[in-house]
Design a protein around this motif. Sequence first.
Motif, mmCIF file in Angstrom:
data_model
loop_
_atom_site.group_PDB
_atom_site.id
_atom_site.type_symbol
_atom_site.label_atom_id
_atom_site.label_comp_id
_atom_site.label_asym_id
_atom_site.label_seq_id
_atom_site.Cartn_x
_atom_site.Cartn_y
_atom_site.Cartn_z
ATOM 1 N N VAL A 1 -86.728 -24.036 -49.866
ATOM 2 C CA VAL A 1 -87.540 -23.639 -50.912
ATOM 3 C C VAL A 1 -88.127 -22.385 -52.093
ATOM 4 O O VAL A 1 -87.867 -21.762 -52.250
ATOM 5 C CB VAL A 1 -88.382 -24.917 -51.816
ATOM 6 C CG1 VAL A 1 -88.684 -24.836 -52.690
ATOM 7 C CG2 VAL A 1 -87.339 -27.080 -50.927
ATOM 8 N N VAL B 1 -84.985 -22.856 -57.967
ATOM 9 C CA VAL B 1 -85.716 -23.681 -58.393
ATOM 10 C C VAL B 1 -86.887 -22.191 -58.740
ATOM 11 O O VAL B 1 -87.785 -22.937 -59.304
ATOM 12 C CB VAL B 1 -86.763 -23.772 -56.932
ATOM 13 C CG1 VAL B 1 -86.022 -25.026 -56.281
ATOM 14 C CG2 VAL B 1 -87.236 -22.845 -56.130
ATOM 15 N N LEU C 1 -88.674 -30.767 -63.231
ATOM 16 C CA LEU C 1 -87.881 -32.018 -62.232
ATOM 17 C C LEU C 1 -86.790 -32.538 -61.758
ATOM 18 O O LEU C 1 -86.230 -32.950 -63.711
ATOM 19 C CB LEU C 1 -88.834 -32.636 -61.079
ATOM 20 C CG LEU C 1 -90.052 -32.178 -60.338
ATOM 21 C CD1 LEU C 1 -91.026 -32.695 -60.095
ATOM 22 C CD2 LEU C 1 -89.222 -31.592 -58.986
ATOM 23 N N ASP D 1 -83.142 -32.665 -56.664
ATOM 24 C CA ASP D 1 -84.505 -32.124 -56.539
ATOM 25 C C ASP D 1 -85.011 -33.047 -55.215
ATOM 26 O O ASP D 1 -85.944 -33.115 -54.548
ATOM 27 C CB ASP D 1 -85.644 -31.716 -57.055
ATOM 28 C CG ASP D 1 -85.461 -30.752 -57.846
ATOM 29 O OD1 ASP D 1 -85.817 -29.997 -59.337
ATOM 30 O OD2 ASP D 1 -85.048 -29.651 -57.965
#
Length: 122
Positions: free
Chosen positions: A48, A63, A85, A89
Amino acid sequence: QVQLVESGGGLVQAGGSLRLSCAASGSIFSTNAMGWHRQATGKQRELVASITRGGTINYAESVKGRFTISRDNAKNTVYLQMNSLKPEDTAVYYCNFKNYVGSSFSSYSSYWGQGTQVTVSS
């Protein structure tokens, strides 16, 4: 050995925010990196975001612009601020710590936290 303690997961609606924290302790080298990976059900674990002790940051494309990684070197703690979000996710998020040996960044010891669940409802 390095021990990692994670916190901050939970359930949030789409568009919401969560902040993950991970504190490292133990045998910590001066050259190191901390980061977050995630693994959704039925998928491979993926990076991530990561940040070196010197502040070099790397984000997954999915992201960028929504998540922010930061760290407090005095506390050996890394944070992941997750905004906007999305249901995609949803995953177990794992803290990762790498102790680098030498200056080439090719040799390291890697440690993992126990994982924290992040669930984003639509």
